[in-house]
Design a protein around this motif. Structure first.
Motif, mmCIF file in Angstrom:
data_model
loop_
_atom_site.group_PDB
_atom_site.id
_atom_site.type_symbol
_atom_site.label_atom_id
_atom_site.label_comp_id
_atom_site.label_asym_id
_atom_site.label_seq_id
_atom_site.Cartn_x
_atom_site.Cartn_y
_atom_site.Cartn_z
ATOM 1 N N TYR A 6 0.842 -1.206 0.000
ATOM 2 C CA TYR A 6 0.000 0.000 0.000
ATOM 3 C C TYR A 6 0.874 1.253 0.000
ATOM 4 O O TYR A 6 0.681 2.176 -0.801
ATOM 5 C CB TYR A 6 -0.923 -0.002 1.222
ATOM 6 N N LYS B 31 1.470 3.771 -3.247
ATOM 7 C CA LYS B 31 1.181 5.210 -3.121
ATOM 8 C C LYS B 31 2.370 6.050 -3.599
ATOM 9 O O LYS B 31 2.192 7.037 -4.306
ATOM 10 C CB LYS B 31 0.848 5.556 -1.661
ATOM 11 N N TYR C 109 2.451 5.824 -7.347
ATOM 12 C CA TYR C 109 1.380 6.643 -7.924
ATOM 13 C C TYR C 109 1.781 8.124 -7.926
ATOM 14 O O TYR C 109 1.595 8.830 -8.922
ATOM 15 C CB TYR C 109 0.100 6.441 -7.112
ATOM 16 N N GLU C 110 2.346 8.568 -6.807
ATOM 17 C CA GLU C 110 2.757 9.980 -6.699
ATOM 18 C C GLU C 110 3.926 10.288 -7.634
ATOM 19 O O GLU C 110 4.028 11.396 -8.165
ATOM 20 C CB GLU C 110 3.144 10.298 -5.246
ATOM 21 N N GLU D 170 -6.624 12.534 -3.578
ATOM 22 C CA GLU D 170 -6.090 11.754 -2.464
ATOM 23 C C GLU D 170 -6.944 10.518 -2.178
ATOM 24 O O GLU D 170 -6.419 9.416 -1.979
ATOM 25 C CB GLU D 170 -6.010 12.627 -1.214
ATOM 26 N N LYS E 203 -6.608 7.854 -4.894
ATOM 27 C CA LYS E 203 -5.290 7.223 -4.776
ATOM 28 C C LYS E 203 -5.302 6.172 -3.671
ATOM 29 O O LYS E 203 -4.795 5.055 -3.860
ATOM 30 C CB LYS E 203 -4.232 8.288 -4.479
ATOM 31 N N ASN E 204 -5.880 6.503 -2.514
ATOM 32 C CA ASN E 204 -5.934 5.558 -1.393
ATOM 33 C C ASN E 204 -6.735 4.312 -1.764
ATOM 34 O O ASN E 204 -6.347 3.185 -1.430
ATOM 35 C CB ASN E 204 -6.563 6.233 -0.172
ATOM 36 N N CYS F 209 -4.691 2.255 -4.588
ATOM 37 C CA CYS F 209 -3.495 1.603 -4.044
ATOM 38 C C CYS F 209 -3.860 0.525 -3.027
ATOM 39 O O CYS F 209 -3.199 -0.523 -2.955
ATOM 40 C CB CYS F 209 -2.564 2.641 -3.422
#
Length: 318
Positions: free
Chosen positions: A196, A200, A203-204, A215, A218-219, A222
């Motif tokens: 996780y 993240k 992804y960033e 945000e 994304k959470n 992921c």
């Protein structure tokens, strides 16, 4: 951020709020994914192949199983064992996230490793899951028994199940399947937390502008990815655990097809491999991966959402 992050000390979320966020995330997620969990458990406990070509197979696909359960047992069957399942989710979520927060902070305070490392998240995630499992395993056994029984029901209520199981099988019945659970849950949860965090960061890195803007998405994304990877790597142990948890419960399984008795984890693994082949260790993988993607995604999504909510409420009050 899940776990202790020295760069985010200003987040100001207490241990109680971490436990509450973990509980609520588990509660909401359980309501949403219960139907898939019931189908997954039915697949895992079926001795016959999950194939249309096997005339003795009761279930052979997610949609077919869903239709058959609905037809034979009604819509409430998809929430069989929902009360123990909710107790499991609430208790497990609270203990797991609180333990993870405390363990990652201890690592940081001891200056052993960076609290955000993949390996730290893996070990702390695994240990926190083991602590949570020891706390709520009896409820997991009850949940499995309720989800596994057909009609007519062997256990009418939660109280009836506890009393009957205790009288007929003794107190250790509530810790059936504990060994494979602990063996499986350590790497499973470890991979969940570490992947996780890694996903993240990826992804960033891939979408720096989007990572800050969306945000919540994304959470969720992921978390789903971490759930799928973790479940695939540790799935056979989950199947063995379910088979062991329904030991001594064979009369309620008769209407579903063949039943087997196992003397322990190794005997269970040997019998499954001998009678059902290597693919037998992955029965129910499809609904399980779907469930893992949704449940892990939702758990991290709701957890982060509630932690941020607590933070913003405190910030507004100060």
């Amino acid at each position: 951020m899940v776990g202790y992050d020295p760069r985010a000390d200003g987040r100001n979320v207490s241990n109680l709020e971490v436990a509450v966020a973990g509980s609520v995330s588990g509660l909401v997620t359980r309501v949403l994914i219960s139907p898939l969990d019931v189908i997954k458990i039915r697949f895992q406990l079926q001795i016959e192949r999950l194939s249309r070509s096997d005339p003795n197979a009761k279930y052979h696909g997610i949609l077919q199983a869903g239709r058959q359960i609905l037809q034979e047992e009604g819509p409430t069957a998809f929430w069989k064992g929902h009360i123990p399942a909710q107790l499991l989710s609430i208790g497990y979520g609270a203990v797991q996230f609180l333990s993870f927060e405390v363990l990652t902070e201890l690592v940081h305070r001891a200056s052993v490793r960076d609290a955000r490392d993949f390996s730290v998240h893996f070990v702390c995630g695994g240990l926190s899951a083991c602590v949570a499992t020891l706390a709520v395993h009896p409820v997991d056994v009850l949940r499995t028994r309720f989800a596994a029984q057909g009609e007519p029901r062997v256990y009418k209520t939660l109280r009836n199940a506890v009393v009957t199981m205790y009288r007929t099988e003794g107190p250790l019945v509530f810790y059936k399947g504990l060994n494979p659970t602990l063996i499986a849950i350590f790497p499973y949860a470890g991979f969940q937390f570490s992947f996780y965090s890694s996903l993240k960061h990826a992804y960033e890195w891939a979408m720096p502008a989007e990572g800050k803007k969306n945000e919540n998405f994304k959470n969720l994304l992921c978390g789903s990815g971490a759930g799928v990877i973790s479940k695939t790597l540790t799935y056979p142990m989950d199947l063995f655990k379910k088979r062991l948890q329904v030991g001594g419960f064979e009369q309620a399984r008769a209407s579903f097809g063949q039943v087997r008795s196992y003397k322990g984890l190794l005997d269970c693994a040997r019998q499954v491999l001998r009678e059902e082949g290597a693919q037998g260790c992955f029965k129910g993988l499809a609904p399980s991966l779907l469930k893992a993607a949704l449940s892990t995604g939702f758990v991290f999504f709701w957890y982060e959402l509630f932690c941020n909510l607590f933070h913003h409420v405190k910030k507004a009050d100060s």
